[in-house]
Write a protein that holds these residues in place. Sequence first.
Motif, short mmCIF file in Angstrom:
data_model
loop_
_atom_site.label_atom_id
_atom_site.label_comp_id
_atom_site.label_asym_id
_atom_site.label_seq_id
_atom_site.Cartn_x
_atom_site.Cartn_y
_atom_site.Cartn_z
N MET A 1 -3.42 1.86 -3.03
CA MET A 1 -3.13 3.27 -2.81
C MET A 1 -4.14 3.89 -1.86
SD MET A 1 -2.90 6.04 -5.88
CE MET A 1 -4.57 6.00 -6.45
N HIS A 2 -3.64 4.61 -0.88
CA HIS A 2 -4.52 5.36 0.01
C HIS A 2 -4.30 6.84 -0.28
CE1 HIS A 2 -5.41 7.50 3.81
NE2 HIS A 2 -6.51 6.78 3.68
N ILE A 3 -5.39 7.58 -0.56
CA ILE A 3 -5.23 9.00 -0.89
C ILE A 3 -5.85 9.87 0.20
CG2 ILE A 3 -5.67 10.84 -2.58
CD1 ILE A 3 -6.04 8.81 -4.72
N GLN A 4 -5.07 10.86 0.59
CA GLN A 4 -5.54 11.84 1.57
C GLN A 4 -5.43 13.22 0.88
OE1 GLN A 4 -2.69 11.39 4.70
NE2 GLN A 4 -3.13 13.41 5.52
N THR A 5 -6.42 14.08 1.08
CA THR A 5 -6.36 15.39 0.41
C THR A 5 -6.35 16.53 1.43
OG1 THR A 5 -8.76 15.50 0.23
CG2 THR A 5 -7.60 14.61 -1.67
N ILE A 6 -5.62 17.59 1.10
CA ILE A 6 -5.63 18.80 1.95
C ILE A 6 -5.49 20.03 1.04
CG2 ILE A 6 -4.74 17.72 4.06
CD1 ILE A 6 -2.05 18.98 3.56
N PRO A 7 -5.79 21.23 1.56
CA PRO A 7 -5.62 22.43 0.73
C PRO A 7 -4.14 22.61 0.33
CG PRO A 7 -6.91 22.93 2.71
CD PRO A 7 -6.34 21.56 2.89
N MET B 1 0.85 -1.20 0.00
CA MET B 1 0.00 0.00 0.00
C MET B 1 0.88 1.26 0.00
SD MET B 1 -3.28 0.07 0.11
CE MET B 1 -4.71 1.02 0.47
N ILE B 2 0.59 2.23 -0.91
CA ILE B 2 1.33 3.49 -0.85
C ILE B 2 0.39 4.60 -0.36
CG2 ILE B 2 3.01 2.91 -2.65
CD1 ILE B 2 1.33 4.96 -4.41
N ASN B 3 1.00 5.58 0.25
CA ASN B 3 0.23 6.73 0.76
C ASN B 3 0.45 7.94 -0.14
OD1 ASN B 3 -1.00 5.62 3.09
ND2 ASN B 3 1.03 5.58 4.04
N VAL B 4 -0.67 8.47 -0.62
CA VAL B 4 -0.62 9.64 -1.51
C VAL B 4 -1.23 10.83 -0.78
CG1 VAL B 4 -1.41 10.61 -3.71
CG2 VAL B 4 -0.91 8.15 -3.54
N LEU B 5 -0.52 11.97 -0.82
CA LEU B 5 -1.10 13.22 -0.32
C LEU B 5 -1.35 14.10 -1.54
CD1 LEU B 5 -1.80 14.96 2.20
CD2 LEU B 5 0.46 16.01 1.93
N ALA B 6 -2.61 14.54 -1.69
CA ALA B 6 -2.97 15.31 -2.89
C ALA B 6 -3.63 16.63 -2.53
CB ALA B 6 -3.90 14.48 -3.77
N ASP B 7 -3.43 17.62 -3.39
CA ASP B 7 -4.16 18.90 -3.28
C ASP B 7 -5.65 18.60 -3.41
OD1 ASP B 7 -5.55 21.29 -4.16
OD2 ASP B 7 -3.61 22.20 -4.54
N GLU B 8 -6.44 19.17 -2.53
CA GLU B 8 -7.90 18.90 -2.54
C GLU B 8 -8.57 19.39 -3.83
OE1 GLU B 8 -9.62 21.11 0.73
OE2 GLU B 8 -9.29 23.03 -0.28
N ASN B 9 -7.88 20.25 -4.59
CA ASN B 9 -8.49 20.76 -5.84
C ASN B 9 -8.23 19.88 -7.05
OD1 ASN B 9 -9.52 22.86 -4.44
ND2 ASN B 9 -8.08 24.40 -5.18
N MET B 10 -7.57 18.74 -6.86
CA MET B 10 -7.44 17.81 -7.99
C MET B 10 -8.79 17.15 -8.22
SD MET B 10 -3.72 16.05 -7.57
CE MET B 10 -3.95 14.91 -8.95
N VAL B 11 -9.13 16.91 -9.49
CA VAL B 11 -10.44 16.29 -9.73
C VAL B 11 -10.28 14.82 -10.09
CG1 VAL B 11 -11.37 18.48 -10.58
CG2 VAL B 11 -10.78 16.68 -12.21
N GLY B 12 -11.33 14.05 -9.83
CA GLY B 12 -11.40 12.66 -10.27
C GLY B 12 -10.61 11.68 -9.42
#
Length: 392
Positions: free
Chosen positions: A21-27, A1-12
Amino acid sequence: MINVLADENMVGLERLPRDRMHIQTIPGRRIATADLEGIDVLWVRSVTQVSKALVQDSQLSFVGTATAGFEHIDQEALKARGISFSAAPGANANSVVEYVLAALAELREPWECLERGEPLGVVGCGAVGSLLVTVAKSLGWVVKVYDPWRESREGAVEGENGQNGENVESWASLDDVLACRVITLHCSLHKEEPWPSHHLIGKAALACLNSSQWLINAARGPAIDNQALLEHLRGPDPVNCVLDVWEGEPDSDWTLLDSPTLKIATAHIAGYSWDAKWQATKMLYEQILARGLVDTPLGSTGGGAGELLPVQGRGCDFALALLQQRYTIRTDDELFRDLVRLPLPERAAGFDALRRGYRKRAELRGSQLPMSGGEIASENRRIAQAFGVSLV
Ligand SMILES: NC(=O)c1ccc[n+]([C@@H]2O[C@H](COP(=O)([O-])OP(=O)(O)OC[C@H]3O[C@@H](n4cnc5c(N)ncnc54)[C@H](O)[C@@H]3O)[C@@H](O)[C@H]2O)c1
Ligand SMILES: O=C(O)[C@H](O)[C@H](O)COP(=O)(O)O
């Protein structure tokens, strides 16, 4: 499992396979060192400064930006830590091209000048500039292109179709482009000699421009010296402007908006079609797939751009009516001018909020226009084809 941190404004992001994959979003503006603890993959947009300080204690193996521009990424710092990197080249090129076409058709006079054979000057011929050149040439417009970096790499272009695939017959000088009736900026932002683009349009360049011309900036705010532009716009013979990008966003000097020749002003949304943002998300996923960080290929994500309603009118009217079935640039101008009426301390947050809450805008390219068995004027056929609209 990989951990992804993404900008909350990414779509889809919710459409991506999650089995490994585990995705977490923040501003994006708030991403800080502490957020990177335990994170393998960082996906940002343009508002996150990916600096040496941000990544130096991280375990990141990949950083991606879901944008075309990447001047906010310290690539040397990533390389030094063995972190691979990718942007999303070309993902939003068509979105920006449709923004420029929408501005020209909405303002009508520049569109008509180009139709009469007056030249379109393009500064920067990368993914956006080259697509715009192709579309403009399909419309039958005369185009002058300034991109000294490409010119120095590729040399003189020979033959009608050139060697660069975009039908650029010869490279123009900056002076040639500044003499065009319509000038549009699509250069990347940097300070690298001998051809920096930072403040490329400063006092000297602005002195070449006058009120019979249009200047469009959908690249980066600092490609134009905004203070020099403000002085020029307050002068006796100011150029007409379309500005999507601003120096110092989101804390810019909005007094520019007081100028009567600032004809269209928007909040850095030229590349904000939903198709473009989703394309960028897919590109970053493909990058981690190619690096073996995940192993589930993306399934078919198509859906088609859909059918348009029949359109009346000819030439510019026809172009505008086609574009407006997908995108009305005036709406973005009005939303932005409302923002500038907010009290000063609220404007920067308002700028970000406007962009975060941007509507789901579809692209026109790939749509079908029903002919219902009727004839279509040849000039309208040319416009539809140049826009990538098929007649069915
Ligand atoms: N407003 C928006 O929403 C939006 C959307 C997409 C891209 N952009 C901006 O527009 C830029 C262009 O996008 P792209 O996808 O075509 O990028 P790109 O990297 O494919 O192309 C940039 C081009 O600019 C040229 N260039 C660099 N310095 C120059 C100079 N001094 N004079 C003339 N040309 C110069 C480069 O040689 C290159 O060909 C991006 O870097 C980004 O900053 C803005
Ligand atoms: O460089 C780009 O791709 C564009 O400027 C893009 O539209 C920026 O969007 P943001 O990352 O600021 O949401």
